[in-house]
Enzyme design. Structure first.
Site, PDB file in Angstrom:
ATOM      1  N   ASN A 151      -8.474  -1.322   7.756  1.00 12.65           N
ATOM      2  CA  ASN A 151      -8.846  -2.441   6.885  1.00 12.65           C
ATOM      3  C   ASN A 151      -8.098  -3.746   7.148  1.00 12.65           C
ATOM      4  OD1 ASN A 151      -6.551  -1.229   5.813  1.00 12.65           O
ATOM      5  ND2 ASN A 151      -7.044  -1.836   3.729  1.00 12.65           N
ATOM      6  N   GLU A 247       2.401   4.440   3.487  1.00 11.90           N
ATOM      7  CA  GLU A 247       1.794   3.366   2.687  1.00 11.90           C
ATOM      8  C   GLU A 247       0.368   3.807   2.405  1.00 11.90           C
ATOM      9  OE1 GLU A 247       3.438   0.759   1.636  1.00 11.90           O
ATOM     10  OE2 GLU A 247       5.234   0.998   2.855  1.00 11.90           O
ATOM     11  N   CYS A 281      -5.940  -2.009   0.063  1.00 13.75           N
ATOM     12  CA  CYS A 281      -5.212  -0.989  -0.711  1.00 13.75           C
ATOM     13  C   CYS A 281      -4.832  -1.497  -2.100  1.00 13.75           C
ATOM     14  CB  CYS A 281      -3.983  -0.528   0.046  1.00 13.75           C
ATOM     15  SG  CYS A 281      -3.038  -1.882   0.721  1.00 13.75           S
TER      16      CYS A 281
HETATM   17  P1  NAP Z   1      -7.329   7.176   6.986  1.00 14.29           P
HETATM   18  O1  NAP Z   1      -8.665   7.793   7.138  1.00 14.29           O
HETATM   19  O2  NAP Z   1      -6.271   7.934   6.282  1.00 14.29           O
HETATM   20  O3  NAP Z   1      -6.836   6.809   8.458  1.00 14.29           O
HETATM   21  C1  NAP Z   1      -5.636   6.143   8.695  1.00 14.29           C
HETATM   22  C2  NAP Z   1      -5.140   6.491  10.075  1.00 14.29           C
HETATM   23  O4  NAP Z   1      -4.776   7.873  10.109  1.00 14.29           O
HETATM   24  C3  NAP Z   1      -6.193   6.307  11.154  1.00 14.29           C
HETATM   25  O5  NAP Z   1      -5.590   5.829  12.323  1.00 14.29           O
HETATM   26  C4  NAP Z   1      -6.713   7.728  11.328  1.00 14.29           C
HETATM   27  O6  NAP Z   1      -7.331   7.955  12.572  1.00 14.29           O
HETATM   28  C5  NAP Z   1      -5.423   8.497  11.201  1.00 14.29           C
HETATM   29  N1  NAP Z   1      -5.611   9.930  10.940  1.00 14.29           N
HETATM   30  C6  NAP Z   1      -6.689  10.562  10.413  1.00 14.29           C
HETATM   31  N2  NAP Z   1      -6.471  11.900  10.358  1.00 14.29           N
HETATM   32  C7  NAP Z   1      -5.223  12.115  10.838  1.00 14.29           C
HETATM   33  C8  NAP Z   1      -4.417  13.273  11.030  1.00 14.29           C
HETATM   34  N3  NAP Z   1      -4.851  14.471  10.701  1.00 14.29           N
HETATM   35  N4  NAP Z   1      -3.181  13.123  11.551  1.00 14.29           N
HETATM   36  C9  NAP Z   1      -2.698  11.897  11.865  1.00 14.29           C
HETATM   37  N5  NAP Z   1      -3.436  10.753  11.724  1.00 14.29           N
HETATM   38  C10 NAP Z   1      -4.665  10.864  11.205  1.00 14.29           C
HETATM   39  O7  NAP Z   1      -7.429   5.757   6.266  1.00 14.29           O
HETATM   40  P2  NAP Z   1      -8.452   4.562   6.535  1.00 14.29           P
HETATM   41  O8  NAP Z   1      -9.788   4.964   6.008  1.00 14.29           O
HETATM   42  O9  NAP Z   1      -8.356   4.065   7.926  1.00 14.29           O
HETATM   43  O10 NAP Z   1      -7.810   3.443   5.604  1.00 14.29           O
HETATM   44  C11 NAP Z   1      -8.040   3.400   4.240  1.00 14.29           C
HETATM   45  C12 NAP Z   1      -6.878   3.925   3.449  1.00 14.29           C
HETATM   46  O11 NAP Z   1      -5.686   3.272   3.816  1.00 14.29           O
HETATM   47  C13 NAP Z   1      -7.051   3.656   1.962  1.00 14.29           C
HETATM   48  O12 NAP Z   1      -6.650   4.776   1.231  1.00 14.29           O
HETATM   49  C14 NAP Z   1      -6.099   2.489   1.719  1.00 14.29           C
HETATM   50  O13 NAP Z   1      -5.667   2.349   0.410  1.00 14.29           O
HETATM   51  C15 NAP Z   1      -5.000   2.817   2.645  1.00 14.29           C
HETATM   52  N6  NAP Z   1      -4.189   1.632   2.924  1.00 14.29           N
HETATM   53  C16 NAP Z   1      -2.938   1.532   2.378  1.00 14.29           C
HETATM   54  C17 NAP Z   1      -2.185   0.376   2.600  1.00 14.29           C
HETATM   55  C18 NAP Z   1      -0.802   0.228   2.047  1.00 14.29           C
HETATM   56  O14 NAP Z   1      -0.056  -0.599   2.558  1.00 14.29           O
HETATM   57  N7  NAP Z   1      -0.419   0.987   1.050  1.00 14.29           N
HETATM   58  C19 NAP Z   1      -2.718  -0.656   3.357  1.00 14.29           C
HETATM   59  C20 NAP Z   1      -3.995  -0.511   3.877  1.00 14.29           C
HETATM   60  C21 NAP Z   1      -4.723   0.643   3.668  1.00 14.29           C
HETATM   61  P3  NAP Z   1      -8.940   7.926  12.706  1.00 14.29           P
HETATM   62  O15 NAP Z   1      -9.364   6.547  12.403  1.00 14.29           O
HETATM   63  O16 NAP Z   1      -9.134   8.320  14.114  1.00 14.29           O
HETATM   64  O17 NAP Z   1      -9.464   8.929  11.714  1.00 14.29           O
END
Ligand code: NAP
Length: 475
Positions: A151, A247, A281
């Site tokens: 994002n 995060e 987020c």
């Molecule tokens: P996500 O599906 O959890 O993916 C995040 C990262 O983790 C991606 O690079 C993903 O790779 C990787 N990943 C997925 N499965 C994994 C595994 N089993 N082992 C290690 N890595 C793995 O999240 P997203 O949909 O990209 O982002 C949305 C989420 O991020 C929301 O919940 C949002 O709130 C959160 N977020 C938090 C913050 C903060 O600072 N608190 C900031 C921004 C976003 P792939 O893409 O290849 O699946």
């Protein structure tokens, strides 16, 4: 066009590739490596080998590299924003502002590189400690595995790579599968800025393969992860004794007290709820409004939301565009349907407009509905009536998440009460919970994660505290 893996300062052919599709047009943008375990291990190996080189680079040189990255990025701002707009469907106006923030993040990282310091400890405060001098230093931790979400594909990479380089570490970066191009672009800028080859490596591929290997590999000293709570929790369970920063997500809330100036705050609330299609987020998901001003706030908010322009992310006028995938759009639609079929009212939106979810405003949602208690991560906001700030604070705190919360009030006592009682990582008084600038400490409690970002705080997480004690004599 085909992109290769960035390992050891070189483009390396991968064994397998996948097509990257633009979320808005659905066209293929580029072929991207889908790395396997061995390719990921190769990147970790290079990063591990470079730890010794990196820790000997003086702070002023690390700072200079980061400053040059900031300058190079500022020069190529439009190009960088187009990459984000294309691969993430982030409307150009928000993509440009992300690039501007990324420039700031690297500037802050450059400044932090020069400020890493320890302290002296008065050992003679303890009997037996006399005749000794003690001080602490902060040393680089080693190889940092950085796993980032889709994002904010440029600025959230900067929040990991910036402090890691500032602190003298090496990095293996695995960006989200949907946003690899922003990461490869930044790797090129670091190379041009003079970062030694192999200090920053970018490996694209599935989280389950590349991410998993990074988390399990013994040579990786720390995993810094931004993403969903589900993945964050599973990753922490596997990380063993590695340092882990998480995060994670949220369902950020705002309280609006009876004395708030509605006309002034509505535009800001609309931006906080719908920027980047709500895929932020700290996107404003829940709004608790005092009953005295509830009706007029809802009316003005829904009207402003319905006027947002839904369209092509590459057009400057677009406020909202496609969500990251059709599956995510369908999930959001299903949650809206769950709410409306159980008595909530959809005031505006709730349907697709040229395949994109229109900005959606819901009232009368129960706390147990998914739109209330889960992370929506979509252009959807719920507004609820409360009879007091106390009631609102309780509702905000009832969440399993706790990233940031906001309150609009003109009463100092109420503001300070909210600051005391809201169980979150950051309380924004007279602002939306979506407020963030890049050097402030940022992170959550509960399922929103552990650890803090914001350059100074991330550098602390990415360094190891070492104690040195000098015995002045009598040994
Ligand atoms: P996500 O599906 O959890 O993916 C995040 C990262 O983790 C991606 O690079 C993903 O790779 C990787 N990943 C997925 N499965 C994994 C595994 N089993 N082992 C290690 N890595 C793995 O999240 P997203 O949909 O990209 O982002 C949305 C989420 O991020 C929301 O919940 C949002 O709130 C959160 N977020 C938090 C913050 C903060 O600072 N608190 C900031 C921004 C976003 P792939 O893409 O290849 O699946």
């Amino acid at each position: 066009m085909r992109k290769q893996l960035w390992i050891g300062g070189q483009w390396r052919e991968a064994k397998a590739y996948t097509e990257l599709k633009a979320p808005y047009r659905g066209n293929n943008i580029v072929e991207v490596p889908a790395a396997n375990e061995e390719e990921t291990a190769a990147a970790i190996e290079v990063a591990h080998r470079m730890c010794g080189v990196m820790r000997r680079i003086p702070a002023h040189e690390r700072a200079a590299i980061l400053e040059r990255v900031a300058l190079l990025l500022a020069d190529r701002k439009e190009e960088a924003a187009r990459i984000i707009a294309e691969e993430a469907a982030k409307p150009m106006k928000y993509a440009l502002s992300e690039v501007e923030r990324t420039v700031q993040t690297y500037k802050f990282a450059a400044e932090e590189a020069k400020r890493i310091s320890g302290e002296t400890i008065p050992l003679d405060a303890a009997p037996g400690g006399e005749g000794r001098i003690a001080y602490t230093v902060r040393e680089p931790i080693g190889v940092i595995g950085a796993i980032t979400p889709f994002n904010f594909p440029m600025n959230l990479v900067a929040h990991k790579v910036g402090p890691a380089i500032a602190a003298g570490n090496t990095v293996v970066l695995k960006p989200a599968s949907q946003t690899p191009m922003s990461a490869y672009f930044i790797a090129e800028l670091f190379h041009e800025a003079g970062l030694p080859s192999g200090v920053l490596n970018v490996v694209t591929g599935s989280g389950a393969i590349v991410g998993n290997k990074i988390v399990l590999d013994e040579r990786v000293a720390m995993v810094t992860f931004t993403g969903s709570p589900e993945v964050g929790k599973s990753l922490r369970a596997k990380a063993g004794l590695k340092r882990v920063t998480l995060e994670l997500g949220s369902n950020a809330a705002l309280i609006i007290d009876q004395d708030a100036d509605i006309e002034r705050i509505v535009p800001r609330c609309v931006m906080g709820a719908f920027a980047n299609q709500g895929q932020v987020c700290i996107s404003l998901q829940r709004i608790y409004v005092h009953e005295h001003i509830y009706e007029s706030f809802v009316e003005q908010f829904a009207e402003a939301a319905s006027k947002l322009k839904v369209g092509d992310p590459l057009e400057m006028e677009s406020d909202i565009s496609a969500m990251i995938s059709p599956a995510e759009t369908n999930r959001a639609l299903a949650w809206i349907l769950e709410a409306s079929s159980n008595g909530a009212t959809v005031l505006t939106g709730g349907e697709l407009q040229n395949g994109m979810l229109a900005p959606t405003v819901i009232t009368g949602a129960d706390p147990g509905m998914k739109v209330s208690c889960q992370e929506l991560f979509a252009p959807v906001v719920i507004i609820s009536k409360v009879t007091s700030v106390n009631e609102a604070i309780a509702l905000v705190n009832a969440s399993k998440f706790g990233l940031q919360a906001g309150i609009y009030t003109n009463d100092l006592g109420t503001a300070l009460q909210a600051a005391d009682e809201l169980h979150v990582g950051g309380v924004m008084i007279n602002d939306i919970p979506t407020f963030r600038v890049d050097h402030m400490p940022y992170g959550g409690v509960k399922e929103s994660g552990t650890g803090r970002e914001g350059l100074k705080y991330a550098v602390e997480e990415m360094t190891e505290l070492k104690l040195v004690v000098i015995n002045r004599g009598n040994y």
